[in-house]
Design a protein around this motif. Structure first.
Motif, short mmCIF file in Angstrom:
data_model
loop_
_atom_site.label_atom_id
_atom_site.label_comp_id
_atom_site.label_asym_id
_atom_site.label_seq_id
_atom_site.Cartn_x
_atom_site.Cartn_y
_atom_site.Cartn_z
N VAL A 1 -6.82 8.49 6.94
CA VAL A 1 -6.23 8.33 8.31
C VAL A 1 -6.21 6.95 8.95
O VAL A 1 -7.20 6.52 8.94
N ASP A 2 -4.95 6.36 9.16
CA ASP A 2 -4.71 4.86 9.29
C ASP A 2 -5.06 4.66 10.78
O ASP A 2 -4.97 5.79 11.50
N ALA A 3 -5.89 3.54 11.00
CA ALA A 3 -5.92 3.04 12.28
C ALA A 3 -6.41 3.85 13.38
O ALA A 3 -5.98 3.97 14.40
N VAL A 4 -7.73 4.48 12.85
CA VAL A 4 -8.29 5.62 13.54
C VAL A 4 -8.87 4.97 15.11
O VAL A 4 -8.78 5.25 16.10
N ALA A 5 -9.26 3.54 14.88
CA ALA A 5 -9.99 2.76 16.06
C ALA A 5 -8.74 2.83 17.24
O ALA A 5 -9.23 2.77 18.31
N SER A 6 -7.59 2.37 16.78
CA SER A 6 -6.61 2.36 17.70
C SER A 6 -6.34 3.58 18.32
O SER A 6 -5.75 3.62 19.56
N MET B 1 -11.27 13.74 4.21
CA MET B 1 -10.64 13.25 5.10
C MET B 1 -11.47 12.10 5.64
O MET B 1 -12.46 12.07 5.64
N ILE B 2 -10.75 10.91 5.34
CA ILE B 2 -11.45 9.46 5.38
C ILE B 2 -10.79 8.71 6.51
O ILE B 2 -9.63 8.63 6.68
N ALA B 3 -11.47 8.30 7.41
CA ALA B 3 -11.25 7.32 8.31
C ALA B 3 -11.42 5.76 8.30
O ALA B 3 -12.20 5.31 7.71
N LEU C 1 -2.38 6.45 -2.41
CA LEU C 1 -1.26 5.80 -2.35
C LEU C 1 -0.93 5.23 -0.83
O LEU C 1 -1.07 6.14 -0.02
N MET C 2 -0.56 4.19 -0.80
CA MET C 2 -0.08 3.58 0.72
C MET C 2 0.98 4.52 0.95
O MET C 2 1.55 5.22 0.22
N PRO C 3 1.29 4.75 2.28
CA PRO C 3 2.23 5.88 2.81
C PRO C 3 3.34 6.01 2.04
O PRO C 3 4.19 5.13 1.71
N ILE C 4 3.61 7.22 1.44
CA ILE C 4 4.88 7.52 0.76
C ILE C 4 5.81 8.29 1.58
O ILE C 4 6.77 8.81 1.25
N MET C 5 5.39 8.75 2.89
CA MET C 5 6.41 9.40 3.93
C MET C 5 7.30 8.57 4.15
O MET C 5 7.30 7.24 4.15
N ILE D 1 -7.31 13.32 -12.29
CA ILE D 1 -7.32 12.34 -11.18
C ILE D 1 -6.96 13.10 -9.94
O ILE D 1 -5.94 13.86 -9.73
N GLY D 2 -7.76 12.73 -8.75
CA GLY D 2 -7.43 13.15 -7.54
C GLY D 2 -6.35 12.32 -7.01
O GLY D 2 -6.27 10.93 -7.11
N VAL D 3 -5.78 12.60 -6.01
CA VAL D 3 -4.55 12.19 -5.12
C VAL D 3 -4.81 12.08 -3.79
O VAL D 3 -4.93 12.94 -3.10
N ILE D 4 -4.92 10.65 -3.35
CA ILE D 4 -5.17 10.83 -1.79
C ILE D 4 -3.93 10.03 -1.13
O ILE D 4 -3.56 9.05 -1.90
N LEU D 5 -3.49 10.47 0.09
CA LEU D 5 -2.54 9.73 0.53
C LEU D 5 -2.93 9.08 1.91
O LEU D 5 -3.84 9.57 2.99
N ASP D 6 -2.49 8.06 2.05
CA ASP D 6 -2.49 7.13 3.39
C ASP D 6 -1.58 8.06 4.57
O ASP D 6 -0.50 8.23 4.01
N TRP D 7 -2.07 8.22 5.53
CA TRP D 7 -1.35 9.12 6.57
C TRP D 7 -1.59 8.47 7.83
O TRP D 7 -2.69 8.03 8.40
#
Length: 741
Positions: free
Chosen positions: A421-426, A472-474, A303-307, A347-353
């Motif tokens: 984990v979004d934008a790790v390079a930044s 944990m995905i970068a 899921l794209m960020p749901i926060m 079904i597994g659930v991954i969140l964008d964070w």
């Protein structure tokens, strides 16, 4: 009543001194508990003071029995009520307002609330369960129900809780400062879940715009911006089997096929003219999405960020509530029930964070207590020009701990199976997207952000301990070494890294007209040079189908038939390539239109056989990928892959073997020209019959159905370093996958 009246030796004056009174009236008093509430009078009784602007009268009643003990007298100071009582005893206040009567215990009759260990762990940056400590917590104190508020604002001169319950008047509920942590706290009796609230903060330069709670567990529906008191999470979890098994299901040698989606635009309720009438709730989404994902064969959704985020156009990547699911789709309980339903369905659930940056909305974290608290003070460190956002100062222990706790909140309380984990390079580079002179070197003079690196390593180590089996995905787009290596080996400790290089190269190749692909042949093979330097996910994500980049099918060259053939071949190539899979919604059936977050996917396209064919192919690829170990169980080691043909640029043909741990191979052959190739000879390791388990050009995928009649027999002629060979009919713009019978 005489403000200076003395009640005897060692006693307390009824009224505080003038300086305290003025600070109270102006809402500038740093320690309201020193004035308000009960104070022993030195004679066995107590003096009670209450500051209740606009109250008409106040009576003190016995907390246990409800008998009236006497009135609080109004003073010459409007809103300040005082009284003396002969006994020290628990009490409540019965307050008469113009709008009616209110009975409640006195917030200033309760002692310090947060334990010293909580405050110590918070200051240290290592509180693992901060979401049950700070923020608004529904609880009972001394048997009295209410809400405990706690917020970090160390440089504030005063902090008050405001909401409808006190007509947003910052004079009514100023908080207690707990030294030296910088946390302010207050228990408001009889308050209940559902109340909207914010913090009114007096900074060094005056009162700030009202601030939402950084630790809010629920929020108002945007565009409203207040936090909401949330009930303790109550989900009927039935996913014990999944949670126990997921460590095995998410191992590096297990299949991982991820369907990435934006909750608000996957499917919506539409009106009679096809316009979006409203977005689905979590419950409605579960009813529709879960059967679809099962039918398509994906192992996980992402899921794209749901926060909670104020601006829908940010797609969630500019969140302001790192602990609250967006109110757009329902309550926190509703979201938990959605995750549970996914798990029950397998079904597994991954969140964008997003721990890299946050928006500068005035009600958010920016200048939270009048100073740069969550962000770096210097814009050369703390401001992202690309996104007009602020950068978390992860070198500050409290901010480090805040973001650590956010990750654990989703993984532990909501049973989330992984965070992307979004934008790790930044985060890794201080000069990310900055020109010379626009960034500040680290303490060694280098460009690495040492504080963020320490945070990511700590995060991944803590997640491994606190949420076993979670991924944990970068999203990391540079050549930073060891992103998915363990921290003990000097890596960052992620489970996987998005393979942005493969994505860029393969999309660049497939967009070429086939007549020119011979000149780009190495773009498809180059990914195999570094395929085992990290554990990779191959991402065809939302970023590739927006902002004028065209949809996935619309990137393809040629006429309509060639576009669909190219798309089927590309997806087949991707699924047969080493690396886990991620595909953005709409790509699985060839949506022509670029993704628009304000519209649902173009599901009507599935009435056409070409679109239905692509969807059928993706489902079959997923099932093949999950069922055949050769396609997944040696994904991250070189032994699982063997080139047969990587240099036939003239014909744009590639061929390789995928090997399982048990030594069972699959043969993959791709022809990226629109020319059918008859009797193309390829070496194979075993003699006998090789059956065609997938042909991307098959008629059931709306292809031309050129192939090998279901299988071929080997010849004794050695070829490509193998003892046997087969002569294959290669379909135009097609991929074949065969296995020995």
């Amino acid at each position: 009543m005489n403000a200076g009246k003395d009640l005897g030796k060692g006693s307390v004056a009824l009224l505080p001194d003038r300086q305290d009174i003025e600070a109270l009236i102006k809402a500038e008093h740093r320690d309201p508990f020193s004035i308000l509430g009960p104070h022993a009078d030195g004679q066995g009784g107590q003096v009670i003071r209450a500051f209740l602007p606009q109250a008409l009268s106040v009576n003190v009643i016995d907390r246990a029995g409800g008998q009236v003990l006497g009135p609080l007298s109004i003073t010459e100071v409007p809103g300040l009520f005082v009284g003396q009582f002969a006994q020290l005893q628990p009490y409540a206040l019965r307050i008469n307002w113009a709008a009616g009567e209110q009975t409640s215990e006195d917030p200033y009759s309760f002692g310090p609330l947060l334990g010293e260990m909580d405050l110590y762990l918070f200051a240290e940056g290592n509180h693992r369960d901060l979401s049950t400590c700070l923020g608004a917590q529904v609880m009972s104190v001394d048997g009295v129900p209410g809400v405990r508020f706690a917020v970090w604002a160390p440089n504030a001169r005063r902090v008050s809780v405001v909401g409808d319950f006190n007509i947003w008047d910052g004079r009514r509920h100023p908080m207690r400062l707990r030294h030296p942590s910088g946390v302010w706290e207050l228990f408001i009796p009889r308050l209940e879940a559902g109340e909207a609230y914010k913090y009114e903060i007096l900074g060094a330069e005056g009162i700030l715009p009202l601030k939402a709670d950084p630790m809010a567990l629920a929020t108002q529906l945007p565009p409203d911006t207040a936090s909401k008191v949330a009930s303790p999470l109550s989900v009927d979890w039935q996913d014990a089997h999944w949670m126990h098994a997921r460590g095995e299901l998410q191992r590096p040698d297990a299949p991982l096929s991820i369907y990435e989606l934006h909750v608000g635009s996957w499917q919506c309720e539409v009106d009679e003219v096809g316009e979006v009438a409203r977005q689905y709730t979590w419950h409605e989404l579960a009813e529709r999405l879960i059967p679809y994902v099962q039918h398509m064969g994906f192992t996980h959704i992402e899921l794209m960020p749901i926060m909670e985020h104020p601006f829908g156009g940010s797609w969630g990547y500019q969140p302001l509530s790192q602990f609250a699911p967006s109110a757009r789709f329902g309550s926190p309980d509703d979201f938990g029930a959605f995750v549970n339903a996914c798990h029950v369905a397998g079904i597994g659930v991954i969140l964008d964070w997003v721990p890299a940056h946050f928006p500068n909305d005035t009600h958010g974290l920016a200048q939270f207590d009048g100073t740069a608290l969550y962000e770096y003070a210097n814009p050369l460190e703390g401001f992202h020009k690309d996104w007009n956002t602020l950068i978390y100062n992860l070198g500050r222990t409290e901010v480090h701990g805040f973001m650590l706790a956010s990750a654990l909140h989703w993984l532990k309380h909501f049973h989330i199976d992984g965070l992307r984990v979004d934008a790790v390079a930044s985060m890794l580079y201080r000069d990310y997207s900055r020109q010379p002179g626009e960034w500040i070197p680290n303490r060694h003079g280098g460009r690495e952000n040492l504080e963020a690196i320490d945070f990511l390593r700590h995060l991944n180590d803590v997640v491994a301990l606190e949420a076993p089996g979670a991924l944990m995905i970068a999203e990391e787009s540079t050549a930073w070494p060891g992103v998915s290596q363990s921290t003990e080996q000097g890596g960052l400790g992620f489970s996987y890294k998005w393979n942005m290089g493969w994505m860029h190269d393969s999309l660049h190749y497939i967009q070429q007209d086939p007549v020119y692909r011979a000149h780009h042949h190495n773009e498809l093979s180059f990914g195999l040079v570094y395929a085992w330097t990290e554990r990779f996910i191959l991402p065809i994500s939302h970023d590739e189908v927006v902002h004028g980049k065209h949809s996935l099918i619309d990137k393809m060259p040629g006429d309509r038939w060639q576009k669909f053939a190219n798309l089927r071949a590309y997806l087949s190539f991707m699924w047969a390539h080493p690396g886990k899979k991620l595909l953005f919604m709409g790509c699985e059936f060839g949506q022509w239109r670029e993704w628009n977050h304000d519209q649902q996917l173009d599901w009507y396209l599935l009435q056409y056989p070409e679109h239905k064919g692509v969807q059928k192919l993706v489902g079959d690829l997923n099932r093949l990928y999950r069922d055949v170990p050769a396609l997944h169980d040696q994904d991250d080691v070189a032994q699982g892959f063997e080139w047969l043909i990587g240099d036939d640029a003239t014909n744009s043909v590639y061929a390789w073997l995928r090997w399982s741990k048990a030594g069972k191979p699959l043969l993959v052959v791709a022809n990226f020209t629109p020319v059918p190739r008859e009797a193309y000879r390829i070496g194979v390791p075993f003699g006998g019959t090789w059956g065609e388990v997938l042909n991307s050009d098959a008629a059931l995928y709306a292809g031309s159905n050129y192939g090998n009649g279901g299988g071929v027999h080997t010849h004794a002629d050695a070829s490509h370093g193998q003892p046997f060979s087969v002569a294959l009919n290669l379909p135009p713009l097609g991929v074949l996958i065969l296995e020995p019978q």
